[in-house]
Design an enzyme around this catalytic site. Structure first.
Site, PDB file in Angstrom:
ATOM      1  CD  GLU A   1       2.767  19.804  10.431  1.00 40.94           C
ATOM      2  OE1 GLU A   1       3.847  19.654   9.652  1.00 40.94           O
ATOM      3  OE2 GLU A   1       2.859  20.076  11.416  1.00 40.94           O
ATOM      4  CG  HIS A   2      -2.645  20.387   3.760  1.00 41.63           C
ATOM      5  ND1 HIS A   2      -3.453  20.197   2.609  1.00 41.63           N
ATOM      6  CD2 HIS A   2      -3.112  20.261   4.998  1.00 41.63           C
ATOM      7  CE1 HIS A   2      -4.671  19.777   3.296  1.00 41.63           C
ATOM      8  NE2 HIS A   2      -4.441  19.998   4.531  1.00 41.63           N
TER       9      HIS A   2
END
Length: 205
Positions: free
Chosen positions: A76-77
């Site tokens: 996930e960013h």
């Protein structure tokens, strides 16, 4: 009649492409098909992962069936940072080589897939989700929340449309935990597998 091109394609798909398994424990009775990546994960007995799946930081139970093109626990960013780009992150496996900063990302959450879970093609399961025993996830679903045992979920985001059995049957199956049976016990009760009521009665004798 099978053509040479078909046989070659099957051979290429099954064997030549290979698979990537890193820091993972997979039971000897389970199968991971070619094109799939399994990283920092565990897979229990008699489960299978079909073609072109990406599984990260996940525990998968026994007797699970995973179709093709499934993504579980993807990275996930950080959307709260100024940028979501990996050029500001301390990661070596994503994006361009250039790094303007090496900020540490939060640790990824471990995903847990129960026993006897069936996951359809093109499913995405967010990291940290818990999928209960006996659940079914329909093709194309995007799972962002925990899935109850024996629930059938579909769509994006995934929602429960029904349960495989009534509440009483589900409770009894969860108590029996048939997936922990020995091979000889499974052979003994396998003839009742098509009828949950008969199966439960025989096991509880």
């Amino acid at each position: 009649m099978m053509t040479l091109s078909y046989l070659y394609s099957k051979f290429f798909k099954k064997i030549i492409r290979g698979k990537c398994i890193l820091n993972s424990k997979i039971h000897k009775t389970s199968v991971v098909y070619s094109g799939s990546s399994v990283v920092n994960s565990t897979i229990g007995r008699y489960s299978y992962v079909s073609y072109d799946c990406s599984i990260n930081n996940c525990d998968i139970g026994q007797f699970c069936s995973l179709a093709s093109n499934i993504v579980i626990g993807a990275a996930e960013h950080p959307i709260s940072w100024v940028s979501t780009s990996p050029v500001f992150q301390d990661v070596k496996h994503s994006g361009p080589v250039k790094r303007f900063a090496k900020e540490t990302l939060p640790s990824s959450k471990r995903t847990n897939i129960g026993n006897d879970v069936w996951i359809g093609t093109n499913v995405i399961i967010k990291q940290g989700v818990v999928v209960g025993d006996g659940a079914v996830i329909g093709s194309g679903a995007v799972v962002t929340k925990d899935v109850p045992p024996y629930a059938i979920v579909v769509e994006a985001p995934a929602r429960v449309v029904k349960y495989r059995f009534d509440e009483k049957t589900i409770q009894k199956l969860l108590e029996i935990k048939w997936w922990n049976m020995t091979n000889s016990e499974l052979t003994q009760f396998a003839k009742f597998v098509k009828n949950p009521d008969d199966f439960i009665k025989e096991v509880q004798k």
